[in-house]
Design a protein around this motif. Structure first.
Motif, PDB file in Angstrom:
ATOM      1  N   VAL A   1       0.788  -1.261  -0.139  1.00  0.00           N
ATOM      2  CA  VAL A   1      -0.329  -0.350  -0.015  1.00  0.00           C
ATOM      3  C   VAL A   1       0.780   0.610  -0.379  1.00  0.00           C
ATOM      4  O   VAL A   1       0.837   2.674   0.090  1.00  0.00           O
ATOM      5  CB  VAL A   1      -1.047  -0.535   1.113  1.00  0.00           C
TER       6      VAL A   1
ATOM      7  N   VAL B   1       0.545   4.744   3.017  1.00  0.00           N
ATOM      8  CA  VAL B   1      -1.310   4.549   3.447  1.00  0.00           C
ATOM      9  C   VAL B   1      -1.225   3.789   4.571  1.00  0.00           C
ATOM     10  O   VAL B   1      -2.046   3.080   4.754  1.00  0.00           O
ATOM     11  CB  VAL B   1      -1.961   4.106   2.131  1.00  0.00           C
TER      12      VAL B   1
ATOM     13  N   THR C   1      -7.140   5.677   6.349  1.00  0.00           N
ATOM     14  CA  THR C   1      -5.633   6.477   5.935  1.00  0.00           C
ATOM     15  C   THR C   1      -5.177   5.449   4.902  1.00  0.00           C
ATOM     16  O   THR C   1      -3.807   5.313   4.255  1.00  0.00           O
ATOM     17  CB  THR C   1      -4.218   6.843   5.988  1.00  0.00           C
ATOM     18  N   GLY C   2      -5.332   3.899   4.422  1.00  0.00           N
ATOM     19  CA  GLY C   2      -5.049   2.882   4.288  1.00  0.00           C
ATOM     20  C   GLY C   2      -4.131   2.040   4.707  1.00  0.00           C
ATOM     21  O   GLY C   2      -3.582   2.301   4.694  1.00  0.00           O
TER      22      GLY C   2
ATOM     23  N   GLU D   1      -8.262  -1.704   3.144  1.00  0.00           N
ATOM     24  CA  GLU D   1      -8.606  -0.084   3.953  1.00  0.00           C
ATOM     25  C   GLU D   1      -8.582   1.184   3.461  1.00  0.00           C
ATOM     26  O   GLU D   1      -7.348   1.262   4.166  1.00  0.00           O
ATOM     27  CB  GLU D   1      -9.335  -0.469   5.505  1.00  0.00           C
ATOM     28  N   VAL D   2      -9.110   2.144   2.841  1.00  0.00           N
ATOM     29  CA  VAL D   2      -8.947   3.230   2.418  1.00  0.00           C
ATOM     30  C   VAL D   2     -10.048   4.663   3.158  1.00  0.00           C
ATOM     31  O   VAL D   2     -11.140   3.788   2.709  1.00  0.00           O
ATOM     32  CB  VAL D   2      -8.580   3.730   0.736  1.00  0.00           C
ATOM     33  N   ASP D   3      -9.871   5.453   2.810  1.00  0.00           N
ATOM     34  CA  ASP D   3     -11.141   6.708   2.712  1.00  0.00           C
ATOM     35  C   ASP D   3     -10.488   7.645   1.486  1.00  0.00           C
ATOM     36  O   ASP D   3      -9.255   7.270   0.680  1.00  0.00           O
ATOM     37  CB  ASP D   3     -11.603   7.085   3.825  1.00  0.00           C
TER      38      ASP D   3
ATOM     39  N   SER E   1      -6.510   8.845   1.139  1.00  0.00           N
ATOM     40  CA  SER E   1      -5.910   7.980   0.597  1.00  0.00           C
ATOM     41  C   SER E   1      -5.801   7.878  -0.974  1.00  0.00           C
ATOM     42  O   SER E   1      -4.675   7.737  -1.587  1.00  0.00           O
ATOM     43  CB  SER E   1      -5.802   6.795   1.734  1.00  0.00           C
TER      44      SER E   1
ATOM     45  N   THR F   1      -4.519   7.330  -6.441  1.00  0.00           N
ATOM     46  CA  THR F   1      -5.484   6.197  -6.796  1.00  0.00           C
ATOM     47  C   THR F   1      -5.271   5.066  -7.327  1.00  0.00           C
ATOM     48  O   THR F   1      -5.253   3.949  -6.918  1.00  0.00           O
ATOM     49  CB  THR F   1      -6.735   6.679  -7.605  1.00  0.00           C
TER      50      THR F   1
ATOM     51  N   VAL G   1      -3.441   2.613  -4.868  1.00  0.00           N
ATOM     52  CA  VAL G   1      -3.902   1.930  -3.824  1.00  0.00           C
ATOM     53  C   VAL G   1      -4.709   1.400  -4.420  1.00  0.00           C
ATOM     54  O   VAL G   1      -4.676  -0.231  -3.634  1.00  0.00           O
ATOM     55  CB  VAL G   1      -5.207   3.231  -3.076  1.00  0.00           C
TER      56      VAL G   1
ATOM     57  N   ILE H   1     -12.913   1.060   0.328  1.00  0.00           N
ATOM     58  CA  ILE H   1     -14.173   2.332   0.497  1.00  0.00           C
ATOM     59  C   ILE H   1     -14.692   3.188   1.503  1.00  0.00           C
ATOM     60  O   ILE H   1     -15.826   3.001   1.144  1.00  0.00           O
ATOM     61  CB  ILE H   1     -13.798   3.401  -1.173  1.00  0.00           C
TER      62      ILE H   1
END
Length: 493
Positions: free
Chosen positions: A197, A200, A206-207, A299-301, A304, A317, A320, A331
């Protein structure tokens, strides 16, 4: 003053990188980036990581970026980039993503030959060192900058040595084969899973890449799913979906047509209802079924995926998404990617990039978007591409008081705590009232976890002054430990 020898070195290495890309155009296709773009981006991360504010206006550093890397930033953008992309604790121990592809190319039968006889990956590592040395000397070398440069250089050398590529005579002796496609996770002794990742791996916002746990049978994983507290409708929906995948796989093995289904999902519901827990388990189940090859959950938002300036969101993107290939990209609060009425927001660029890469990697990537129910419907309906790919909704309802009590007791048991009879009754009454009140900041299972942490703190304060503390004292939560005074006072009023 520009060092033209360094510029020539940079140009020469980038030409080698282009030769690698031309020899295998598909090498970085899954990322949506060219190899040159990836090397440039990773070098930018590297110098940002080295940067330490020295009280100047940063003009020398910004000129360096412009003259040697063709990157234009103001000092605010550069600092934001540094703290957003390069300050994860694993950064200094994680080979840049470009190195994974360069090593893979150097280990292939069609590896590009360089005039020096050394692998392209070794030439790029040397470039890292030269650029780093030039950058830290701009305004006088600080101890921190020199130490970071040295440690990062050692990490890169060790990474090449692991694959038999750290040599200078061009003989290429003792090369070994890549351990997996794209060398994901291949830096075993050098890095953690954070390699997957890039920068992140901080937390679920934050990933963070969650590593697949010890191998379990499909039956064990289904049992784990069904043992989760509550989530009755979720379990049924996922069981139906898993059964459909099983039958689809069986039909494929027998040469029959398979039903055309999408396995991308929308998880809708309030915070703390188990969405991430279920997604992590589903990644392992999908691996066992052969739907994905590796079974990791990334896991990201929004933070990230979306960069703060033009030209970097697609790259960010893509990195990730590439890290999630072979597993599930989760997401959270996906609706924040779309900001209505804001033409300058880069969230749409992230969505467009995501949709393209979902299609390019449809055979080995599952995407789950999650968030509040009403907002997720708006998000999916905002774009025809999203609507066509996300047509399966899994709704996570809020926990009841009884379910929250089960969760509380389960978490307490895992930490070797046990409420006594009086405390146990209070916990059930308190969590039931919490569930019924359902205040705006109610966080379901997280509320139970936070409540348990407060109970443990109160217990510690109560028993720490005892002359003799027994195991029973350490284990037992009493009414004084679990009572929420503020809630009681409010009730009395």
């Amino acid at each position: 003053m520009v060092d033209y020898n360094l510029k020539l070195k940079i140009d020469g290495v980038f030409k080698m990188v282009d030769d690698v890309q031309n020899a295998d155009p598909s090498l970085t296709a899954a990322t949506g980036m060219s190899l040159r773009e990836m090397v440039k981006y990773n070098l930018l991360q590297f110098v940002a990581f080295l940067f330490e504010s020295d009280g100047t206006d940063g003009r020398a550093e910004l000129d360096f970026l412009r003259d040697y890397m063709g990157t234009y930033m103001n000092i605010s953008q550069f600092i934001n980039f540094k703290y957003g992309k390069c300050m994860d604790k694993n950064f200094i121990n994680t080979p840049p993503r470009c190195m994974l592809y360069l090593v893979k190319s150097d280990l292939s039968p069609t590896a590009v030959k360089t005039s020096s006889g050394r692998p392209v990956s070794k030439e790029v590592v040397d470039l890292y060192k030269e650029i780093g040395a030039a950058f830290v000397s701009l305004n006088g070398e600080s101890v921190t900058e020199v130490a970071n440069l040295s440690n990062f250089s050692i990490m890169l050398d060790n990474f090449l040595k692991q694959y038999g590529l750290y040599f200078t005579d061009g003989t290429g002796k003792s090369r070994i084969n890549p351990k997996s496609r794209n060398l994901r996770g291949s830096a075993g002794s050098t890095t953690s899973k954070a390699t997957k990742v890039t920068a992140v791996a901080k937390d679920s916002k934050t990933g963070t890449a969650s590593e697949p746990e010890t191998e379990q049978t499909l039956e064990q994983m289904m049992e784990e799913l069904n043992s989760l507290v509550g989530l009755k409708s979720v379990k049924q929906d996922l069981t139906n979906l898993i059964n459909l995948v099983k039958i689809r796989k069986l039909r494929e093995e027998r040469g029959m047509k398979q039903p055309d289904i999408t396995l991308h999902l929308v998880f809708s519901g309030n915070p703390g209802t188990g969405k991430t827990t279920v997604a992590r388990l589903l990644a392992k189940i999908y691996k066992a079924l052969g739907v994905v090859s590796e079974g990791q959950l990334v896991e990201v938002d929004r933070s990230s995926l979306v960069a703060g300036y033009v030209g970097q969101t697609a790259t960010q993107t893509a990195e990730v998404v590439e890290s999630a290939i072979g597993g599930i990209l989760f997401i959270d609060e996906a609706y924040t990617l779309i900001k209505k009425g804001d033409d300058k927001d880069f969230g749409q660029e992230a969505v467009d990039t995501l949709l393209k890469l979902m299609e390019d990697n449809r055979n080995d990537l599952i995407v789950i978007v999650a968030g509040y129910t009403d907002k997720m419907e708006e998000f999916v309906n905002s774009n025809p591409g999203l609507k066509s790919r996300f047509n399966k909704y899994i709704f996570f309802s809020d926990y009841t008081g009884e379910e929250l009590t089960q969760i509380f007791n389960s978490m307490a048991k895992k930490q070797e705590y046990q409420p006594d009879e009086e405390a146990g009754k209070y916990v059930e009454e308190y969590l039931t009232s919490l569930a019924k009140a359902h205040e705006p900041n109610f966080a379901n299972a997280r509320a139970a976890r936070n409540y348990l942490e407060k109970c443990i703190e109160r217990q510690a304060t109560r028993i720490v002054t005892y002359d003799k503390i027994t195991d029973d004292h350490l284990r037992t939560l009493t009414i004084d430990d679990v009572r929420e005074e503020k809630k009681d006072e409010a009730a009395e009023e």
